[in-house]
Design an enzyme around this catalytic site. Structure first.
Site, short mmCIF file in Angstrom:
data_model
loop_
_atom_site.label_atom_id
_atom_site.label_comp_id
_atom_site.label_asym_id
_atom_site.label_seq_id
_atom_site.Cartn_x
_atom_site.Cartn_y
_atom_site.Cartn_z
N TYR A 79 30.45 12.28 65.61
CA TYR A 79 31.46 11.91 64.37
C TYR A 79 30.84 11.96 63.13
CZ TYR A 79 35.66 9.96 62.09
OH TYR A 79 36.62 9.66 61.03
N ASP B 271 23.07 12.31 59.84
CA ASP B 271 24.14 11.38 59.39
C ASP B 271 24.01 9.91 60.35
OD1 ASP B 271 27.73 11.07 60.34
OD2 ASP B 271 26.41 9.57 59.41
N LYS C 191 28.54 2.17 55.53
CA LYS C 191 28.69 1.03 56.21
C LYS C 191 27.58 -0.12 55.82
CE LYS C 191 30.14 3.60 60.43
NZ LYS C 191 31.63 3.10 60.78
P1 KE4 Z 1 33.87 6.51 57.30
O1 KE4 Z 1 34.75 7.55 56.25
O2 KE4 Z 1 34.73 5.81 58.17
O3 KE4 Z 1 33.51 5.46 56.10
O4 KE4 Z 1 32.69 7.16 57.92
C1 KE4 Z 1 32.88 8.14 58.80
C2 KE4 Z 1 31.61 8.25 59.66
C3 KE4 Z 1 30.53 9.15 59.35
N1 KE4 Z 1 29.66 9.28 60.34
C4 KE4 Z 1 29.55 8.42 61.16
C5 KE4 Z 1 28.07 8.50 62.27
C6 KE4 Z 1 30.35 7.33 61.66
O5 KE4 Z 1 30.21 6.53 62.63
C7 KE4 Z 1 31.74 7.36 60.80
C8 KE4 Z 1 32.65 6.44 61.05
N2 KE4 Z 1 32.44 5.44 62.13
C9 KE4 Z 1 33.79 5.14 62.93
C10 KE4 Z 1 33.76 4.31 64.06
N3 KE4 Z 1 32.61 4.77 64.86
C11 KE4 Z 1 34.60 4.14 61.57
C12 KE4 Z 1 36.04 3.41 62.30
C13 KE4 Z 1 37.07 4.13 62.15
O6 KE4 Z 1 37.37 5.42 62.13
O7 KE4 Z 1 38.12 3.47 61.94
#
Ligand code: KE4
Length: 432
Positions: free
Chosen positions: A147, A242, A270
């Site tokens: 993701y 990523d 993060k």
């Molecule tokens: P954000 O847009 O949520 O800040 O980041 C997206 C993203 C991009 N790349 C990786 C590898 C990620 O894990 C994420 C977001 N992670 C999720 C949980 N695995 C965020 C939690 C959520 O969607 O509420």
């Protein structure tokens, strides 16, 4: 076991559903995968979350990765107080944004220039647009179970056959957007080379979580990241790591430090925001110079480089550099991994625990989990029961089998031991 009283959270969830879709601002928080209503959190400190009913939990979500120092770290909070007193946003450049960029570039040798965003989604979306602008190609390769945020090109599932066009994985994503995304199985070198053989000349970039965290924790097989690096280089496609989760998590220099594979672009998020909204994309200077206003690839953001978010990120990265906690995090997370595996074994429950540094997942399956196909064979109903049992024991795990648990510096040996006592009780209740 006295049933957890979560009356206030239930009332708040009812009220939230009147004004927010699904009562939450991000789907996974709704606890739909674990069969109960979500807890509303009122505060957090160190490894502890406190919910609206005053219940305390050992927290392994850690805001999905950012709070590697533990919640409300005094140094972060103090710096935020000072920064807020100087204003919350200027919409103009600041020295501290240069400092954060310098820290990131010092930690990641592959990054020569970096642009800050306000989320990981923006970072990945921008990196892909940049790769397309730089190569003048349209196709993107991603992997099933990975993701990269919710931009249209990435909400795509695999097509009917290898290297065929993807299909939308969300309502609202036009077929045309999905048509340029090729979805491959993670850890499958054969599929990788077929895709590049057939469509290498169309591929702008390949984006990958170098250690996957969004199908649960899945490590790259030996040689897989090298194969990804070779194929992309050979066909003139850019390699995007990523590292939104793994950056400053699995090592100070992320998975690329751990595995010694150098991407062309890297996405971060993060931890670099220390719990406030920050994302970033960066890499080769000759690629990054195509980003506006230097180049023709537009990218922007009102709150990109926000002073409060950058403050929290800077304090966090500097503390990580000073403390270098990675061996200690490894030791504690390894103890948790062993303890979870033993607790399941003693209760006669099939489990596979995958771990990379301080990110780990206990899958309820007895076969190795190396990609989405094997991950999705896990018994998600059993995971949901385990989640609920652990909550009753005072431990807050990720509310989905396909996410990670994160160990922070605040999870000391006593906290890990308390967790494992709870895990033994929870596993036995499942077996009972
Ligand atoms: P954000 O847009 O949520 O800040 O980041 C997206 C993203 C991009 N790349 C990786 C590898 C990620 O894990 C994420 C977001 N992670 C999720 C949980 N695995 C965020 C939690 C959520 O969607 O509420």
């Amino acid at each position: 076991m006295a049933k957890l009283d979560t009356t206030k959270s239930s009332e708040l969830f009812e009220r939230a559903n009147e004004v927010i879709p699904g009562g939450v601002n991000s789907p996974v928080r709704a606890f739909r995968a674990v069969g109960r209503s979500p807890l509303f959190i009122s505060k957090a400190a160190g490894a502890t979350l406190t919910d609206a009913d005053g219940n305390n939990f050992i927290d392994y979500v850690g805001s999905w990765g950012p709070v590697i120092l533990g919640h409300a770290h005094p140094a972060v909070i103090e710096a935020l107080h000072d920064a807020a007193a100087r204003g919350t946003s200027y919409g103009a450049p600041t020295e501290m944004e240069i400092e954060l960029a310098e820290e990131i570039i010092a930690a990641f040798p592959s990054i020569e220039r970096v642009r800050l965003t306000s989320s990981g989604t923006e970072a990945a979306m921008s990196a892909i647009r940049l790769a397309r602008g730089f190569t003048r190609r349209d196709a993107v390769v991603k992997f099933e179970g990975c993701y990269h945020g919710h931009s249209d090109s990435l909400l795509v599932k695999g097509g009917s056959g290898l290297a065929t066009f993807g299909t939308p994985d969300s309502a609202g994503v036009p077929d045309d957007f999905a048509r340029n995304t090729i979805v491959l199985p993670y850890n499958d070198e054969q599929a990788l080379s077929v895709a590049f053989e057939r469509r290498g000349s169309e591929i702008a970039c390949l984006i990958i979580e170098p250690v996957a965290g969004n199908m649960g924790c899945v490590r790259p097989r030996a040689g897989f990241l090298e194969a990804v690096r070779d194929e992309t280089a050979r066909h003139g496609a850019l390699l995007i790591f990523d590292e939104v989760i793994t950056g400053f998590r699995v090592a100070y220099g992320g998975a690329q430090e751990l595995y010694g594979v150098k991407p062309d672009l890297t996405c971060l998020g993060k931890i670099i925001g220390g719990g406030l909204p920050v994302g970033a994309f960066g890499g080769r200077a000759d690629v990054m110079e195509h980003v506006a206003p230097m180049g023709a690839v537009y990218q922007a953001g009102t709150l990109s480089g926000n002073p409060l978010a950058v403050t929290a990120g800077l304090v966090t990265l500097r503390l990580l550099k000073e403390l270098n906690p990675y061996q200690e995090l490894e030791r504690r997370a390894a103890a948790l991994e062993r303890g979870l595996r033993d607790a399941a074994g003693e209760a006669g429950i099939k489990s596979t625990v995958n771990r990379a540094g301080s990110m780990l997942t206990a899958f309820f399956t007895d076969e190795p989990v190396t990609d989405w196909n094997t991950a999705k064979k896990s018994d998600t109903e059993l995971y949901a029961r385990f989640f609920r049992a652990m909550l009753e024991e005072g431990v807050y795990l990720a509310p989905s089998q396909f996410e990670c648990a994160f160990v922070s510096l605040a999870h000391d040996d006593e906290t890990i031991e308390r967790t494992l006592r709870s895990a033994r009780a929870a596993m036995n209740s499942l077996a009972g």
